[in-house]
Enzyme design. Structure first.
Site, PDB file in Angstrom:
ATOM      1  N   GLY A  17      10.581  -4.430   6.197  1.00 47.29           N
ATOM      2  CA  GLY A  17       9.984  -5.091   7.343  1.00 47.29           C
ATOM      3  C   GLY A  17       9.135  -4.214   8.227  1.00 47.29           C
ATOM      4  N   LYS A  40      -3.211   2.226   9.282  1.00 42.13           N
ATOM      5  CA  LYS A  40      -2.525   2.202   7.989  1.00 42.13           C
ATOM      6  C   LYS A  40      -3.189   3.273   7.134  1.00 42.13           C
ATOM      7  CE  LYS A  40       0.237   0.482   4.782  1.00 42.13           C
ATOM      8  NZ  LYS A  40       1.708   0.372   4.890  1.00 42.13           N
ATOM      9  N   THR A  44      -1.275   0.592  -0.654  1.00 42.34           N
ATOM     10  CA  THR A  44      -1.185   0.519  -2.110  1.00 42.34           C
ATOM     11  C   THR A  44      -0.921  -0.921  -2.541  1.00 42.34           C
ATOM     12  OG1 THR A  44       1.204   0.949  -2.187  1.00 42.34           O
ATOM     13  CG2 THR A  44      -0.265   2.859  -2.205  1.00 42.34           C
ATOM     14  N   ASP A  53      -1.840  -4.749   4.672  1.00 41.82           N
ATOM     15  CA  ASP A  53      -0.888  -4.775   5.779  1.00 41.82           C
ATOM     16  C   ASP A  53      -1.595  -4.881   7.131  1.00 41.82           C
ATOM     17  OD1 ASP A  53       1.173  -4.593   3.989  1.00 41.82           O
ATOM     18  OD2 ASP A  53       1.510  -2.446   4.281  1.00 41.82           O
ATOM     19  N   GLU A 112       1.531   2.994  10.554  1.00 38.27           N
ATOM     20  CA  GLU A 112       2.493   2.431   9.612  1.00 38.27           C
ATOM     21  C   GLU A 112       2.449   3.177   8.285  1.00 38.27           C
ATOM     22  OE1 GLU A 112       3.545  -1.545   7.013  1.00 38.27           O
ATOM     23  OE2 GLU A 112       1.989  -1.694   8.544  1.00 38.27           O
ATOM     24  N   GLY A 115       6.421   2.902   2.381  1.00 36.48           N
ATOM     25  CA  GLY A 115       7.773   3.204   1.927  1.00 36.48           C
ATOM     26  C   GLY A 115       8.559   3.966   2.978  1.00 36.48           C
ATOM     27  N   GLY A 178      14.628  -4.738  10.511  1.00 28.11           N
ATOM     28  CA  GLY A 178      13.405  -5.438  10.137  1.00 28.11           C
ATOM     29  C   GLY A 178      13.590  -6.878   9.748  1.00 28.11           C
ATOM     30  N   PRO A 208      14.289 -11.460  13.333  1.00 27.48           N
ATOM     31  CA  PRO A 208      14.930 -12.417  12.434  1.00 27.48           C
ATOM     32  C   PRO A 208      14.197 -12.516  11.108  1.00 27.48           C
ATOM     33  CG  PRO A 208      13.703 -13.561  14.135  1.00 27.48           C
ATOM     34  CD  PRO A 208      13.676 -12.114  14.501  1.00 27.48           C
TER      35      PRO A 208
END
Length: 245
Positions: A17, A40, A44, A53, A112, A115, A178, A208
């Site tokens: 998340g 970002k 990938t 993203d 961000e 992974g 997340g 949530p």
């Protein structure tokens, strides 16, 4: 050094998340009138022209500055994806420079990662932690937000990530769940108390599950994030609500 807050967002692993967490923090800051940038470094698993993203964060959070430095078509670790595609690796220096450029004109810069914290970005084994350290070396303080899963098995990875950050002199601001399940079990409820102990840092919210489908994502973000992240979520009240004792 700028006065911007720079927050590196990493996860205990993939698909926990990070993107929705980044969007939630961005949304809360935008609602507070802050100038927000989302970086970002390496995307990938996305082909040229496809939304990644950063596009998802824009859809959820609204208009801010969105920057993507590199994308690789295969859904692999950034170093493997770059090597297989023949595209250039990302270096800590290039990422730190991009962070500083954004920090000069924004109040909040969200970076961000891909992974987990120690996923490799190049053939020298450099990671998101190295990118954060390179940013600090250039005079810009940074913080790290760790996005974790809620259920069984998360505590060990949270502890390992916290130890890795401490060893590198990087401050862990806190942990954010997340994806909090609609029907949490015993492990999830117990982890509300155990996650901050494992991290040595506070629990700063719980988004949530299926938050990306919320009709008013901005309101959901405020309700799911602690004041440290711009919301009004209360860890103690949330734990009492889900207590299994």
């Amino acid at each position: 050094m700028s006065g911007a807050r720079v927050l590196f967002v990493t996860g205990t692993n993939t698909d926990v998340g990070k993107t929705v967490a980044t969007a939630a923090v961005a949304s809360a800051a935008l609602r507070a009138g802050q100038r927000v940038a989302v970086l970002k470094p390496g995307q990938t698993g996305v082909a040229p022209g496809e939304p990644g993203d950063a596009a998802e964060v824009r859809r959820l959070a609204g208009e801010a500055t969105y920057v993507e430095l590199a994308r690789y078509p295969e859904p692999l670790a950034p170093d493997t994806a770059a090597r297989r595609s023949g595209l250039p690796f990302l270096s800590p220096a290039s990422i730190a420079s991009a962070v500083l450029d954004l920090a000069a004109t924004h109040d909040l810069v969200l970076v961000e990662g891909a992974g987990g914290l120690l996923v490799r970005y190049d053939d020298e084994g450099r990671t998101l932690a190295d990118h954060a350290r390179a940013t600090v070396t250039l005079g810009q303080p940074v913080e790290v937000l760790l996005v974790a899963s809620a259920g069984l098995g998360t505590l060990n990875i949270v502890s390992l990530t916290a130890e890795a950050l401490e060893a590198r002199g990087l401050p862990l601001t806190g942990v954010l769940v997340g994806s909090w399940p609609a029907e949490p079990g015993l492990a999830e409820c117990c982890n509300l108390a155990d996650l901050p102990r494992s991290a040595g840092a506070p629990l700063l919210g719980a988004l949530p599950e299926r938050a990306v489908s919320a009709p008013d994502f901005g309101a959901l973000a405020l309700a799911s994030l602690s004041p440290e992240l711009g919301g009004h979520w209360d860890a103690e009240q949330f734990a009492k609500l889900h207590s299994k004792v």
